[in-house]
Design an enzyme around this catalytic site. Structure first.
Site, PDB file in Angstrom:
ATOM      1  N   GLN A   1      60.501  67.299  76.855  1.00 16.88           N
ATOM      2  CA  GLN A   1      59.262  67.669  76.144  1.00 16.88           C
ATOM      3  C   GLN A   1      58.373  68.550  77.026  1.00 16.88           C
ATOM      4  O   GLN A   1      57.806  69.542  76.563  1.00 16.88           O
ATOM      5  CB  GLN A   1      58.502  66.395  75.741  1.00 16.88           C
ATOM      6  CG  GLN A   1      57.103  66.653  75.206  1.00 16.88           C
ATOM      7  CD  GLN A   1      56.461  65.410  74.634  1.00 16.88           C
ATOM      8  OE1 GLN A   1      56.693  65.077  73.492  1.00 16.88           O
ATOM      9  NE2 GLN A   1      55.646  64.720  75.430  1.00 16.88           N
TER      10      GLN A   1
ATOM     11  N   HIS B   1      49.744  56.473  80.931  1.00 14.83           N
ATOM     12  CA  HIS B   1      48.727  57.339  80.321  1.00 14.83           C
ATOM     13  C   HIS B   1      47.471  57.393  81.202  1.00 14.83           C
ATOM     14  O   HIS B   1      46.878  58.453  81.384  1.00 14.83           O
ATOM     15  CB  HIS B   1      48.289  56.788  78.955  1.00 14.83           C
ATOM     16  CG  HIS B   1      49.341  56.853  77.901  1.00 14.83           C
ATOM     17  ND1 HIS B   1      49.906  55.729  77.343  1.00 14.83           N
ATOM     18  CD2 HIS B   1      49.930  57.911  77.281  1.00 14.83           C
ATOM     19  CE1 HIS B   1      50.796  56.078  76.426  1.00 14.83           C
ATOM     20  NE2 HIS B   1      50.839  57.400  76.375  1.00 14.83           N
TER      21      HIS B   1
ATOM     22  N   GLU C   1      56.292  63.311  83.283  1.00 13.98           N
ATOM     23  CA  GLU C   1      57.675  63.777  83.515  1.00 13.98           C
ATOM     24  C   GLU C   1      58.698  62.810  82.914  1.00 13.98           C
ATOM     25  O   GLU C   1      59.879  63.105  82.896  1.00 13.98           O
ATOM     26  CB  GLU C   1      57.924  63.963  85.010  1.00 13.98           C
ATOM     27  CG  GLU C   1      57.222  65.201  85.528  1.00 13.98           C
ATOM     28  CD  GLU C   1      57.342  65.390  87.034  1.00 13.98           C
ATOM     29  OE1 GLU C   1      57.827  64.465  87.710  1.00 13.98           O
ATOM     30  OE2 GLU C   1      56.928  66.462  87.505  1.00 13.98           O
ATOM     31  N   LYS C   2      58.224  61.666  82.411  1.00 20.94           N
ATOM     32  CA  LYS C   2      59.141  60.741  81.713  1.00 20.94           C
ATOM     33  C   LYS C   2      59.825  61.493  80.572  1.00 20.94           C
ATOM     34  O   LYS C   2      61.013  61.339  80.346  1.00 20.94           O
ATOM     35  CB  LYS C   2      58.363  59.537  81.170  1.00 20.94           C
ATOM     36  CG  LYS C   2      59.206  58.648  80.272  1.00 20.94           C
ATOM     37  CD  LYS C   2      58.457  57.421  79.837  1.00 20.94           C
ATOM     38  CE  LYS C   2      57.384  57.708  78.819  1.00 20.94           C
ATOM     39  NZ  LYS C   2      57.877  58.128  77.501  1.00 20.94           N
TER      40      LYS C   2
ATOM     41  N   SER D   1      55.091  53.525  75.642  1.00 19.33           N
ATOM     42  CA  SER D   1      54.494  52.772  74.527  1.00 19.33           C
ATOM     43  C   SER D   1      55.582  52.041  73.752  1.00 19.33           C
ATOM     44  O   SER D   1      55.378  50.940  73.252  1.00 19.33           O
ATOM     45  CB  SER D   1      53.773  53.723  73.574  1.00 19.33           C
ATOM     46  OG  SER D   1      52.872  54.510  74.292  1.00 19.33           O
TER      47      SER D   1
ATOM     48  N   MET E   1      50.022  59.342  71.689  1.00 17.75           N
ATOM     49  CA  MET E   1      50.157  58.721  70.369  1.00 17.75           C
ATOM     50  C   MET E   1      49.615  57.287  70.441  1.00 17.75           C
ATOM     51  O   MET E   1      49.925  56.452  69.590  1.00 17.75           O
ATOM     52  CB  MET E   1      51.614  58.748  69.910  1.00 17.75           C
ATOM     53  CG  MET E   1      52.115  60.190  69.751  1.00 17.75           C
ATOM     54  SD  MET E   1      53.476  60.395  68.581  1.00 17.75           S
ATOM     55  CE  MET E   1      54.750  59.473  69.374  1.00 17.75           C
TER      56      MET E   1
HETATM   57  O1  PAF Z   1      54.554  62.370  74.167  1.00 19.01           O
HETATM   58  C1  PAF Z   1      53.900  62.036  73.175  1.00 19.01           C
HETATM   59  O2  PAF Z   1      53.255  60.980  73.139  1.00 19.01           O
HETATM   60  C2  PAF Z   1      53.890  62.954  71.966  1.00 19.01           C
HETATM   61  O3  PAF Z   1      55.105  63.591  71.808  1.00 19.01           O
HETATM   62  C3  PAF Z   1      52.727  63.986  71.988  1.00 19.01           C
HETATM   63  C4  PAF Z   1      52.879  64.922  73.170  1.00 19.01           C
HETATM   64  C5  PAF Z   1      51.395  63.241  72.081  1.00 19.01           C
HETATM   65  C6  PAF Z   1      52.744  64.813  70.710  1.00 19.01           C
HETATM   66  O4  PAF Z   1      52.567  64.021  69.578  1.00 19.01           O
END
Ligand code: PAF
Length: 204
Positions: free
Chosen positions: A154, A36, A149-150, A187, A29
């Site tokens: 998800q 990242h 893995e943070k 972020s 995002m």
């Molecule tokens: O982890 C994120 O930044 C968001 O949840 C993702 C995987 C990009 C989906 O919008």
């Protein structure tokens, strides 16, 4: 190279895939940080090309204020990504390029994962994450997709998502990168005051 339109990105990826190039994908995002970049570096080692998406997904936010305040630094993000060695394509769509005119979530059954922990406090969050990733996966058709893995919950949801949607994508979990004092890089750390940033280390 930055793409704002899915059909142009798709054209480029198709031409590379017909030359048997493998595609890695790092969904983000934006407001990129070292965490990242470690995902992108791993993806570059394991694939011929890497697509990085930068899209603040509205359907995964249950609070309008949280969506509004999410940090957006597209120019800085693209400048940094362009310094990387290797073929990186950036996909930074507007909402309608991904969703069309129906900005709504699909309802998923992640076998209970979606009702626990973060799912308990952010209603519909994992439906939104599943929906946007399903759209992105179908647009990009990567061989592998990389997640930190943070966001461990998800990561498990995404593994279920590719099963449910029957997508032939290998989901790769990557270890957490931390600030020197131990807080996981994120972020959202940009929204902390210096004192909050210091205090947030208790989480670690
Ligand atoms: O982890 C994120 O930044 C968001 O949840 C993702 C995987 C990009 C989906 O919008």
């Amino acid at each position: 190279m930055i793409y704002h339109f899915q059909h142009l990105l798709r054209e480029e990826i198709t031409s590379l895939q017909t030359k048997k190039q493998t595609v890695g994908f790092v969904p983000t995002m934006g407001a990129l940080h070292e965490g990242h970049f470690s995902l992108v570096s791993k993806a570059l080692k394991e694939n011929d090309i890497v697509v990085v998406s930068i899209f603040v997904n509205p359907t995964q936010f249950d609070k309008a204020k949280d969506l509004e305040k999410y940090p957006r630094t597209l120019n800085a993000d693209t400048t940094l990504l362009k310094t990387l060695k290797g073929k990186v394509l950036i996909y930074a769509p507007k909402t309608d390029d991904l969703y069309g005119d129906q900005v709504v979530s699909k309802k998923y059954d992640f076998e209970g994962l979606e009702h626990q922990m973060e799912g308990k406090f952010r209603l519909g969050h994992f439906d939104g994450v599943g929906t946007v990733l399903n759209l992105l996966f179908r647009a990009i058709r990567p061989n592998k997709a990389y997640f930190g893995e943070k966001d461990f919950q998800q990561l498990q949801v995404v593994k279920k998502l590719v099963e449910i949607e029957q997508l032939p994508i290998k989901i790769v979990g990557c270890s957490i990168l931390r600030e020197p004092h131990g807080l996981a890089m994120s972020s959202r750390n940009k929204r902390l005051s210096p004192l909050q940033f210091k205090e947030a280390v208790v989480i670690h």
